[in-house]
Scaffold this motif. Structure first.
Motif, PDB file in Angstrom:
ATOM      1  N   ASP A 272       0.835  -1.201   0.000  1.00  6.78           N
ATOM      2  CA  ASP A 272       0.000   0.000   0.000  1.00  6.78           C
ATOM      3  C   ASP A 272       0.871   1.253   0.000  1.00  6.78           C
ATOM      4  N   VAL A 273       1.078   1.771  -1.198  1.00  2.61           N
ATOM      5  CA  VAL A 273       2.011   2.889  -1.353  1.00  2.61           C
ATOM      6  C   VAL A 273       1.503   4.177  -0.687  1.00  2.61           C
ATOM      7  N   THR A 274       0.209   4.239  -0.391  1.00  3.69           N
ATOM      8  CA  THR A 274      -0.318   5.455   0.232  1.00  3.69           C
ATOM      9  C   THR A 274      -0.145   5.458   1.753  1.00  3.69           C
ATOM     10  N   ASN A 275       0.200   4.296   2.332  1.00  2.00           N
ATOM     11  CA  ASN A 275       0.335   4.200   3.788  1.00  2.00           C
ATOM     12  C   ASN A 275       1.757   4.576   4.211  1.00  2.00           C
ATOM     13  N   PRO A 276       1.917   5.610   5.056  1.00  2.00           N
ATOM     14  CA  PRO A 276       3.282   6.034   5.417  1.00  2.00           C
ATOM     15  C   PRO A 276       4.012   5.068   6.347  1.00  2.00           C
ATOM     16  N   GLY A 277       3.315   4.093   6.932  1.00  2.00           N
ATOM     17  CA  GLY A 277       3.981   3.111   7.787  1.00  2.00           C
ATOM     18  C   GLY A 277       4.541   3.740   9.053  1.00  2.00           C
ATOM     19  N   THR A 278       5.787   3.396   9.392  1.00  2.00           N
ATOM     20  CA  THR A 278       6.431   3.936  10.595  1.00  2.00           C
ATOM     21  C   THR A 278       7.524   4.910  10.188  1.00  2.00           C
ATOM     22  N   ALA A 279       7.533   6.085  10.816  1.00  2.00           N
ATOM     23  CA  ALA A 279       8.596   7.052  10.550  1.00  2.00           C
ATOM     24  C   ALA A 279       9.587   7.016  11.703  1.00  2.00           C
ATOM     25  N   ILE A 280      10.863   6.877  11.391  1.00  2.00           N
ATOM     26  CA  ILE A 280      11.904   6.884  12.426  1.00  2.00           C
ATOM     27  C   ILE A 280      12.730   8.148  12.242  1.00  2.00           C
ATOM     28  N   THR A 281      12.738   8.991  13.277  1.00  2.00           N
ATOM     29  CA  THR A 281      13.392  10.306  13.167  1.00  2.00           C
ATOM     30  C   THR A 281      14.153  10.626  14.455  1.00  2.00           C
ATOM     31  N   THR A 282      14.779  11.795  14.500  1.00  2.00           N
ATOM     32  CA  THR A 282      15.528  12.160  15.720  1.00  2.00           C
ATOM     33  C   THR A 282      14.612  12.588  16.853  1.00  2.00           C
ATOM     34  N   ASP A 283      13.367  12.879  16.556  1.00  2.00           N
ATOM     35  CA  ASP A 283      12.444  13.357  17.572  1.00  2.00           C
ATOM     36  C   ASP A 283      12.406  12.404  18.772  1.00  2.00           C
ATOM     37  N   GLN A 284      12.569  12.938  19.980  1.00  2.00           N
ATOM     38  CA  GLN A 284      12.669  12.079  21.171  1.00  2.00           C
ATOM     39  C   GLN A 284      11.400  12.093  22.013  1.00  2.00           C
ATOM     40  N   ASN A 285      10.431  12.936  21.620  1.00  2.00           N
ATOM     41  CA  ASN A 285       9.352  13.212  22.573  1.00  2.00           C
ATOM     42  C   ASN A 285       8.123  12.330  22.432  1.00  2.00           C
ATOM     43  N   PHE A 286       8.306  11.082  22.050  1.00  2.00           N
ATOM     44  CA  PHE A 286       7.132  10.239  21.909  1.00  2.00           C
ATOM     45  C   PHE A 286       6.856   9.492  23.201  1.00  2.00           C
ATOM     46  N   VAL A 287       5.573   9.247  23.440  1.00  2.00           N
ATOM     47  CA  VAL A 287       5.196   8.359  24.538  1.00  2.00           C
ATOM     48  C   VAL A 287       4.870   7.029  23.883  1.00  2.00           C
ATOM     49  N   TYR A 288       5.589   5.989  24.267  1.00  3.15           N
ATOM     50  CA  TYR A 288       5.418   4.718  23.578  1.00  3.15           C
ATOM     51  C   TYR A 288       4.439   3.800  24.288  1.00  3.15           C
ATOM     52  N   PRO A 289       3.725   3.030  23.488  1.00 10.40           N
ATOM     53  CA  PRO A 289       2.953   1.940  24.085  1.00 10.40           C
ATOM     54  C   PRO A 289       3.938   0.852  24.513  1.00 10.40           C
ATOM     55  N   PRO A 290       3.498  -0.134  25.282  1.00  9.13           N
ATOM     56  CA  PRO A 290       4.409  -1.237  25.601  1.00  9.13           C
ATOM     57  C   PRO A 290       4.881  -1.922  24.323  1.00  9.13           C
ATOM     58  N   ILE A 291       6.176  -2.168  24.237  1.00  8.38           N
ATOM     59  CA  ILE A 291       6.754  -2.834  23.075  1.00  8.38           C
ATOM     60  C   ILE A 291       7.308  -4.181  23.541  1.00  8.38           C
ATOM     61  N   VAL A 292       6.975  -5.223  22.811  1.00  7.34           N
ATOM     62  CA  VAL A 292       7.313  -6.579  23.252  1.00  7.34           C
ATOM     63  C   VAL A 292       8.211  -7.252  22.217  1.00  7.34           C
ATOM     64  N   ILE A 293       9.363  -7.721  22.657  1.00  5.04           N
ATOM     65  CA  ILE A 293      10.272  -8.398  21.723  1.00  5.04           C
ATOM     66  C   ILE A 293      10.539  -9.807  22.259  1.00  5.04           C
ATOM     67  N   ILE A 294      10.204 -10.782  21.439  1.00  7.81           N
ATOM     68  CA  ILE A 294      10.286 -12.165  21.914  1.00  7.81           C
ATOM     69  C   ILE A 294      11.375 -12.921  21.161  1.00  7.81           C
ATOM     70  N   GLU A 295      12.310 -13.485  21.911  1.00  8.11           N
ATOM     71  CA  GLU A 295      13.385 -14.310  21.335  1.00  8.11           C
ATOM     72  C   GLU A 295      13.176 -15.729  21.828  1.00  8.11           C
ATOM     73  N   GLU A 296      12.857 -16.618  20.905  1.00  7.65           N
ATOM     74  CA  GLU A 296      12.672 -18.003  21.331  1.00  7.65           C
ATOM     75  C   GLU A 296      14.004 -18.734  21.293  1.00  7.65           C
ATOM     76  N   ASN A 297      13.987 -19.976  21.739  1.00  4.40           N
ATOM     77  CA  ASN A 297      15.172 -20.825  21.616  1.00  4.40           C
ATOM     78  C   ASN A 297      16.382 -20.308  22.397  1.00  4.40           C
ATOM     79  N   GLN A 298      16.126 -19.847  23.619  1.00  6.94           N
ATOM     80  CA  GLN A 298      17.228 -19.395  24.472  1.00  6.94           C
ATOM     81  C   GLN A 298      17.638 -20.498  25.442  1.00  6.94           C
ATOM     82  N   VAL A 299      18.877 -20.441  25.879  1.00  8.54           N
ATOM     83  CA  VAL A 299      19.324 -21.340  26.948  1.00  8.54           C
ATOM     84  C   VAL A 299      19.869 -20.509  28.096  1.00  8.54           C
TER      85      VAL A 299
END
Ligand code: ASP
Ligand code: MG
Length: 407
Positions: A272-299
């Motif tokens: 979808d070329v009309t969807n801007p997706g996620t913008a990553i910039t220098t701006d620091q002032n965002f309030v983030y929702p909880p972000i979850v990163i899952i790594e399986e297969n750990q020992v």
């Protein structure tokens, strides 16, 4: 992925008609995995290696036909990408694994860029094909080439800038580079994003757009975290943290170069070329929702000093020297009086080697099949409620990051 995706890429290009564009492409569909299999077959003495490569060659030509490319010269160019590699496979093994790997696996990007080039040309895009190996210089670390920034920047300015002035779209390959002696190297799996970022840095691009099969960067991998939602804006530093902890959406090295030049990065849905997706910039002032990163297969590896002395700095330096030699990445760690505990990804051969290096001095206990969940911007209550976990083996919180090792 297929002819339809390449057609879609053509539509995206036409959407940006008039802009000065440098297009970096990766290999088609699962070609890189298939090429890895060819290399492995070759090294295990399997005669099929040549046929496996010919099958990949054939698939590219078939795809070209499907896209309506029927100029014999164009088809030959696509086919010819594979010739040098076929020669390598028909001969005895002459060089180390990592070297041969790069010579063969790099074909995925070369063939894909030729294929896309001829298709885009056929639909009327004023486009020129660039061999990125004439620009992107690396050292001789095969399979994880380290960029020579000075040479790369100079060559990029020379070759790319002048083509852009002619208002042509330039198409080139991600993931690959070349040494001073013109030998092909690769930058590490999933490295095409990194190439885009390197070249953007070198030519002072206005922006980088990475086209993915997802809506943008999500608050988690939707396959593992069902409440994942799109993050519309991220700071560079948050994106770097996410990649470091294992979010697979961008190659971890992608962000630093463009952050240094303050070039915004957009992660956008390919469909979808009309969807801007996620913008990553220098701006620091965002309030983030909880972000979850899952790594399986750990020992989880617990080391206890055999002579019952305390774990001291010399133990740690000995352990880390071994981890460095074996290229084992530590995800979480802690020491107590007689234990040093850490988690890493399960890789059979490496863990066996680690065991044999340490077993004289340490009692070793390994717990496998664990998951490491990293939660940013949320607390333990959130983690326990949102993410089903049975038993937590290790938990740690610092600043915005909570990490839990569990099954
Ligand atoms: N084709 C390479 C790979 O699959 C590079 C990339 O996709 O970014 O790892
Ligand atoms: Mg890829």
């Amino acid at each position: 992925k297929d002819a339809q995706s390449i057609t879609n890429a053509g539509a995206i290009l036409q959407h940006f008609d008039g802009d000065k564009l440098l297009l970096v492409v990766s290999a088609v569909n699962k070609t890189t995995n298939q090429l890895e299999k060819v290399v492995n077959a070759f090294f295990s003495g399997n005669e099929e290696a040549v046929h496996m490569l010919q099958a990949i060659q054939y698939e590219h030509v078939a795809l070209a036909n499907e896209l309506g490319i029927n100029d014999p010269e164009a088809l030959n160019e696509i086919e010819d990408c594979f010739i040098d590699a076929l020669w390598i496979l028909e001969d005895e093994i002459q060089d180390p694994y990592d070297y041969i790997y790069d010579q063969i696996v790099a074909l995925g990007e070369l063939a894909s860029s030729k294929l896309n080039y001829h298709y885009f040309k056929s639909i009327g895009v004023d486009i020129t094909w660039l061999d990125v190996r004439d620009v992107l210089r690396t050292d001789e670390s095969y399979r994880s080439g380290v960029v020579d920034w000075v040479t790369t920047e100079q060559k990029a300015k020379e070759k790319i800038a002048s083509l852009l002035l002619e208002n042509k779209v330039i198409i080139t390959q991600g993931f690959i580079g070349s040494t001073q002696d013109n030998t092909t190297t690769t930058l590490g799996r999933e490295g095409s994003d990194y190439t885009a970022s390197i070249l953007a840095y070198c030519v002072d691009a206005n922006s980088v757009h990475v086209w993915k099969d997802v809506e943008g960067i999500m608050t988690g991998d939707p396959k593992l975290y069902k409440n994942a939602t799109l993050i519309k804006q991220l700071s560079f530093s948050e994106a770097i943290e996410m990649c470091y902890f294992g979010a697979k959406v961008l190659h971890p090295k992608t962000i630093k170069p463009i952050q240094n030049k303050n070039i915004p990065l957009f992660v956008r849905p390919f469909g979808d070329v009309t969807n801007p997706g996620t913008a990553i910039t220098t701006d620091q002032n965002f309030v983030y929702p909880p972000i979850v990163i899952i790594e399986e297969n750990q020992v989880l590896i617990e080391l206890a000093v055999k002579d019952f002395s305390f774990v001291a700095e010399h133990h740690l330096s000995e352990i880390f020297a071994i981890l460095k030699d074996l290229k084992i990445k530590v995800y979480l760690m802690r020491n107590t009086a007689i234990n040093f505990i850490f988690s890493t990804k399960y890789e059979e051969v490496k863990i066996a080697k680690l065991n044999s290096c340490l077993e004289d001095s340490y009692f070793i206990n390994i717990t496998s099949d664990l998951t490491l969940t990293t939660v940013r911007h949320a607390d333990l209550d959130f983690a326990r409620k949102e993410l089903g976990m049975k038993k937590v083996f290790f938990e740690e919180q610092f600043s915005h990051t909570l990490q839990l090792l569990h099954n």
